[in-house]
Enzyme design. Structure first.
Site, PDB file in Angstrom:
ATOM      1  N   LYS A 102       0.862  -1.189   0.000  1.00 59.00           N
ATOM      2  CA  LYS A 102       0.000   0.000   0.000  1.00 59.00           C
ATOM      3  C   LYS A 102       0.886   1.222   0.000  1.00 59.00           C
ATOM      4  O   LYS A 102       2.039   1.174   0.443  1.00 59.00           O
ATOM      5  CB  LYS A 102      -0.873   0.009   1.257  1.00 59.00           C
ATOM      6  CG  LYS A 102      -2.114   0.856   1.125  1.00 59.00           C
ATOM      7  CD  LYS A 102      -3.230   0.060   0.469  1.00 59.00           C
ATOM      8  CE  LYS A 102      -4.548   0.790   0.517  1.00 59.00           C
ATOM      9  NZ  LYS A 102      -5.656  -0.148   0.259  1.00 59.00           N
TER      10      LYS A 102
HETATM   11  P1  NAD Z   1     -13.013   7.747  -1.815  1.00 58.26           P
HETATM   12  O1  NAD Z   1     -11.926   8.728  -1.797  1.00 58.26           O
HETATM   13  O2  NAD Z   1     -13.718   7.522  -3.098  1.00 58.26           O
HETATM   14  O3  NAD Z   1     -14.104   8.145  -0.697  1.00 58.26           O
HETATM   15  C1  NAD Z   1     -13.735   8.358   0.635  1.00 58.26           C
HETATM   16  C2  NAD Z   1     -14.933   8.883   1.394  1.00 58.26           C
HETATM   17  O4  NAD Z   1     -14.600   8.976   2.789  1.00 58.26           O
HETATM   18  C3  NAD Z   1     -15.363  10.282   0.976  1.00 58.26           C
HETATM   19  O5  NAD Z   1     -16.769  10.347   0.911  1.00 58.26           O
HETATM   20  C4  NAD Z   1     -14.864  11.163   2.120  1.00 58.26           C
HETATM   21  O6  NAD Z   1     -15.624  12.355   2.309  1.00 58.26           O
HETATM   22  C5  NAD Z   1     -15.041  10.209   3.286  1.00 58.26           C
HETATM   23  N1  NAD Z   1     -14.269  10.631   4.465  1.00 58.26           N
HETATM   24  C6  NAD Z   1     -12.984  11.047   4.514  1.00 58.26           C
HETATM   25  N2  NAD Z   1     -12.662  11.415   5.767  1.00 58.26           N
HETATM   26  C7  NAD Z   1     -13.762  11.217   6.522  1.00 58.26           C
HETATM   27  C8  NAD Z   1     -14.068  11.407   7.887  1.00 58.26           C
HETATM   28  N3  NAD Z   1     -13.159  11.879   8.730  1.00 58.26           N
HETATM   29  N4  NAD Z   1     -15.325  11.088   8.325  1.00 58.26           N
HETATM   30  C9  NAD Z   1     -16.257  10.613   7.473  1.00 58.26           C
HETATM   31  N5  NAD Z   1     -16.020  10.401   6.171  1.00 58.26           N
HETATM   32  C10 NAD Z   1     -14.793  10.698   5.700  1.00 58.26           C
HETATM   33  O7  NAD Z   1     -12.383   6.382  -1.263  1.00 58.26           O
HETATM   34  P2  NAD Z   1     -12.860   4.884  -1.509  1.00 58.26           P
HETATM   35  O8  NAD Z   1     -12.074   4.339  -2.634  1.00 58.26           O
HETATM   36  O9  NAD Z   1     -14.344   4.833  -1.538  1.00 58.26           O
HETATM   37  O10 NAD Z   1     -12.319   4.179  -0.187  1.00 58.26           O
HETATM   38  C11 NAD Z   1     -13.070   4.174   1.026  1.00 58.26           C
HETATM   39  C12 NAD Z   1     -12.556   3.074   1.935  1.00 58.26           C
HETATM   40  O11 NAD Z   1     -12.689   1.812   1.280  1.00 58.26           O
HETATM   41  C13 NAD Z   1     -11.085   3.184   2.319  1.00 58.26           C
HETATM   42  O12 NAD Z   1     -10.911   2.684   3.631  1.00 58.26           O
HETATM   43  C14 NAD Z   1     -10.401   2.250   1.323  1.00 58.26           C
HETATM   44  O13 NAD Z   1      -9.162   1.768   1.792  1.00 58.26           O
HETATM   45  C15 NAD Z   1     -11.430   1.152   1.232  1.00 58.26           C
HETATM   46  N6  NAD Z   1     -11.342   0.343   0.002  1.00 58.26           N
HETATM   47  C16 NAD Z   1     -11.437   0.907  -1.224  1.00 58.26           C
HETATM   48  C17 NAD Z   1     -11.376   0.100  -2.349  1.00 58.26           C
HETATM   49  C18 NAD Z   1     -11.553   0.635  -3.739  1.00 58.26           C
HETATM   50  O14 NAD Z   1     -11.628  -0.163  -4.687  1.00 58.26           O
HETATM   51  N7  NAD Z   1     -11.651   1.935  -3.943  1.00 58.26           N
HETATM   52  C19 NAD Z   1     -11.194  -1.288  -2.216  1.00 58.26           C
HETATM   53  C20 NAD Z   1     -11.119  -1.838  -0.933  1.00 58.26           C
HETATM   54  C21 NAD Z   1     -11.199  -1.004   0.164  1.00 58.26           C
END
Ligand code: NAD
Length: 417
Positions: A102
């Protein structure tokens, strides 16, 4: 507890339960490689800013390192270590030929223009050089990183290779836009996978998703697509929290309309006309059937876990539960679908994209989603069975499955020299 400490705590619990080989335990307790790069970028106003980027490679016993890139103010070495380690367990549990890594850059992307983000992304890729590579370490999107950024990474990496080798390097990164080697359905794969897991949970508990009320923290890629597929199943989204605020509507929030409001320029959910604004501290205690944390780590802790009234927490985010939250929720009888299972749809689809590029194929949406569903149902089933066999919770069972596969590889191959 920091995120990395949290990962180690989860690992130790599973390692003790399964009687993990001492040598393998030592190997998996450390990260193989930790890369920190400082690189300069010229901003639009002509000044130069120096950025700090990370890439931590935890383990590659099962294949090349795999894991996302995050652009966020909280990115540091501790977060990168924790997230890299989770990737090792996730890829192993999913039965993929990958290890875990990561990385990311410590920055708030809202503060930079699109052209600045392009230069930052390209220069970070250049700084990483051959520490990433299509058969060595393959990044993907994570918080605040997009398909467009993945295309810039692919282009930068390929541009540094001799002309005859360029096209062989497209699979240095996954999550690219369709049209630049990306996979149909990769955009929705993580949320789709979260929903497959929730459907399996409902089946197991003899419930129907129709009419169930749920809340989602984070309305980015994972939060939006999870809401989209859950509402298609007849579940009702009643509250959303993101970095800009917390909104509530007991009659239901339309995820498509909310996405139109929230997505452009990181606007967020604040000010959405289809819901009222509520205090953020009331969010996790709302009356609902299940909760999907899909934002950052350590959001539900010993401090607020006691308020939860839902009967399921489905971890869309990585590490959303920390500091004793598991113990409190399990004691209350709340089910937890652990991150390394619940959000594994993303990395499984990334694997399909990697295969597509590597084999010069084109895969289509129906095929992607049905293959994804079959793999996820198998993983869910294995975790539930292992939990029953070991008389343990689903997270520990998922770890035992994942670590067991890596232990076997080490036992068969031995340790060089
Ligand atoms: P993203 O950037 O598209 O969205 C992140 C969201 O989190 C946004 O809506 C943001 O406003 C919100 N956020 C940030 N800080 C915050 C806070 N303090 N309180 C509340 N909300 C908050 O990211 P994503 O790709 O959707 O990833 C979200 C989670 O899922 C992460 O933990 C990531 O590691 C995990 N994840 C993502 C993927 C993927 O394919 N994108 C795969 C597996 C896991």
């Amino acid at each position: 507890m920091g995120m990395y400490e949290n990962v180690k705590h989860q690992f130790d619990k599973a390692a003790d339960l399964m009687g993990l080989d001492d040598g393998v335990r030592k190997i998996l307790s450390i990260t193989n490689t930790e890369i920190v790069v400082h690189f300069p970028v010229k901003l639009d106003n002509g000044t130069v800013e120096v950025f700090t980027g990370y890439r931590v490679q935890h383990n590659n016993a099962l294949g090349p390192y795999k894991g996302g890139l995050r652009y966020h103010a909280t990115v540091d070495i501790d977060a990168a270590r924790a997230l890299a380690t989770w990737m090792t367990w996730k890829t192993s549990l999913a039965g993929l030929p990958y290890g875990g890594a990561k990385g990311g850059i410590q920055l708030d992307p809202k503060k930079y223009s699109n052209s600045e983000l392009e230069r930052i992304t390209r220069r970070y890729t250049f700084a990483l050089g051959d520490n990433i590579g299509p058969e060595h370490d393959i990044p993907a999107p994570d918080v605040n990183t997009t398909a467009q950024m993945m295309a810039w990474i692919a282009d930068t990496y390929m541009s540094t290779k001799p002309p005859a080798e360029r096209s062989k390097n497209q699979h240095v990164v996954t999550g690219k836009p369709v049209g630049s080697g990306g996979l149909e359905g990769r955009d929705r794969a993580t949320g789709f996978g979260v929903v497959i897991n929730i459907k399996e949970w409902a089946k197991l508990r003899g419930k129907s998703l129709r009419g169930m009320r749920f809340i989602v923290q984070g309305f980015g890629n994972v939060g939006y697509w999870t809401s989209h597929f859950l509402v298609q199943e007849g579940a009702v989204l009643i509250a959303v929290q993101d970095a800009t605020g917390t909104i509530y509507n007991s009659k239901g929030i339309n995820p498509e309309k909310l996405n139109e409001h929230a997505a452009p320029n990181y606007t967020g959910v604040k000010g959405f006309s289809g819901a009222e604004s509520i205090l953020s501290e009331h969010f996790f205690g709302l009356e609902c059937d299940f909760i999907v944390p899909a934002a950052l780590g350590n959001q539900i802790t010993g401090e607020n876990a006691g308020e939860i009234k839902a009967s399921l927490v489905a971890e869309g985010a990585n590490g959303p539960l920390g500091d004793g939250a598991d113990e409190i929720l399990l004691a209350k009888g709340v089910d937890i679908i652990p991150d390394i299972l619940c959000n594994s749809g993303g990395v499984i689809a990334s694997y399909f994209e990697w295969l597509q590029n590597r084999n010069g194929e084109i895969w289509y949406m129906d095929e992607v989603l049905s293959k994804l569903e079959a793999r996820l149902i198998k993983s869910f089933d294995r975790v539930v069975k292992k939990a029953a066999e070991k008389k343990t919770d689903w997270r520990t069972a998922a770890y035992v499955e994942a670590i067991g596969r890596i232990e076997l590889a080490y036992k068969q191959r031995g340790i060089f020299p």
